[in-house]
Design an enzyme around this catalytic site. Structure first.
Site, PDB file in Angstrom:
ATOM      1  CG  LEU A 126       1.688 146.662 -14.752  1.00  0.00           C
ATOM      2  CD1 LEU A 126       1.228 147.262 -16.077  1.00  0.00           C
ATOM      3  CD2 LEU A 126       0.754 145.529 -14.340  1.00  0.00           C
ATOM      4  CG  HIS A 230       5.715 142.974  -3.303  1.00  0.00           C
ATOM      5  ND1 HIS A 230       4.838 143.998  -3.060  1.00  0.00           N
ATOM      6  CD2 HIS A 230       6.870 143.304  -2.662  1.00  0.00           C
ATOM      7  CE1 HIS A 230       5.420 144.918  -2.307  1.00  0.00           C
ATOM      8  NE2 HIS A 230       6.649 144.517  -2.043  1.00  0.00           N
TER       9      HIS A 230
END
Length: 350
Positions: A126, A230
């Protein structure tokens, strides 16, 4: 208009551009033309309606801006995880020890290398170019895959997983890699990611210890990022949790990013999706509801973020432009979910 469709060879230059901008740590999108040719070919085979579903398949899709004709994002579904090569993760678990002499009961967390996700279906890859990260686009890119599950359930497994990129600092350094993985592999983080992407996971079997690793023995900055996504992946994790995905203690071997899982049929957007007839109308109100719509046609698969409304007969009303970009055929039903709230609720209200 934004349309999601299977990738093809004409997308190679745009895909290479995305690979160079994606940053470090995304193993499924290496900046390597040979790898992209292989992925494009594998995806074309997966979307070939004339062939029975293979146990291991790659459904790689791109987000196209129809105004420019360029690819601005990617999303993918991978079936048969771990069937051709091991799919390793760390499992965070707790060991408990006690001593009668010391009147002490102690618990400690450990990392154990496992391949528990063998055979699962994975959603991944993604990515959206920064200049297109406006409200709703990332959600569309992520949730479109769930329509694909609902459209072709025979092609996907009962369990779906998603790996999220682990936390890195502003220079792209992973604390877990620096204090753990690098000790065993002796190479930099990005080199390990590239090898995994291009050559597979055999080097992990060769070099990583098979015994549990005591988390308390790691430096505090490495401990702190185990299961931490992240910064750019945090919104995706939040979105997946809203869809019913759960974190059960599995993290990435390299950067410690979390893996989440769900039963396919229990994913919110799969369960909420509806099939309906459609018709083309001359005018769609400017404030009309936004829908994620698929044409359910494997041979020419399209999924779009379009404006429309449900009429009194339960028919989805769309503009001619939307119908054209979605490659819709008259008298053929579509599948849809709404961007806000469930499709079932909208249909009931209508």
């Amino acid at each position: 208009m934004l349309i999601i469709r299977p990738c093809n060879e004409n997308d190679l230059d745009d895909l290479m551009h995305l690979s160079h901008t994606v940053g470090k740590g995304m193993t499924s999108m290496p900046a390597d033309e040979k790898a992209w040719h292989e992925k494009i070919a594998a995806s074309a085979k997966a979307f070939d309606y004339r062939q029975a579903p293979a146990p291991v398949s790659t459904y790689f899709m791109v987000l196209e801006d129809t105004d420019s004709g360029h690819v601005i994002g990617t999303t993918a579904i991978y079936t048969g995880v771990g069937l051709t090569q091991p799919f390793y993760s760390y499992k965070v678990s707790t060991l408990v020890s006690s001593s009668l002499d010391l009147s002490t009961l102690r618990s400690t967390r450990v990392l154990s290398m496992v391949n528990d996700y063998t055979g699962a279906t994975e959603i991944g890859s993604l990515y959206l170019l920064p200049e297109f990260r406006r409200p709703g686009v990332g959600q569309f890119l992520s949730r479109s895959r769930f329509l694909t599950f609902a459209d072709f359930p025979e092609r996907f497994g009962q369990q779906v997983i998603a790996e999220l990129r682990g936390w890195q600092d502003e220079k792209g350094h992973s604390p877990l890699w620096e204090h753990l993985g690098k000790k065993f592999f002796g190479i930099e983080f990005q080199e390990a990611v590239t090898i995994a992407a291009l050559r597979g996971s055999q080097f992990i079997s060769d070099m990583m210890p098979k015994y549990p690793i005591y988390i308390d023995l790691l430096p505090e900055d490495a401990q702190a990022v185990i299961g931490k996504p992240h910064d750019s992946s945090a919104p995706a994790l939040h979105m997946l949790k809203k869809e019913g995905f759960q974190f059960n203690g599995y993290v990435d071997l390299f950067d410690g990013g979390p893996s989440v899982q769900a039963e396919t049929s229990a994913i919110r957007s799969v369960a909420d999706s509806q099939q309906a007839a459609f018709r083309i109308v001359a005018n769609v109100p400017s404030d009309a509801q936004q829908f994620i719509v698929s044409n359910q046609d494997l041979a020419n698969y399209r999924c779009g973020l379009v404006a429309g409304y449900i009429d009194e007969h339960g028919t989805l009303c769309l503009s001619a432009d939307s119908a054209q970009h979605l490659a819709l055929h008259l008298h053929t039903p579509v599948r849809f979910i709404t961007m806000n709230g469930s499709a079932a609720a909208v249909k009931h209200a209508a």
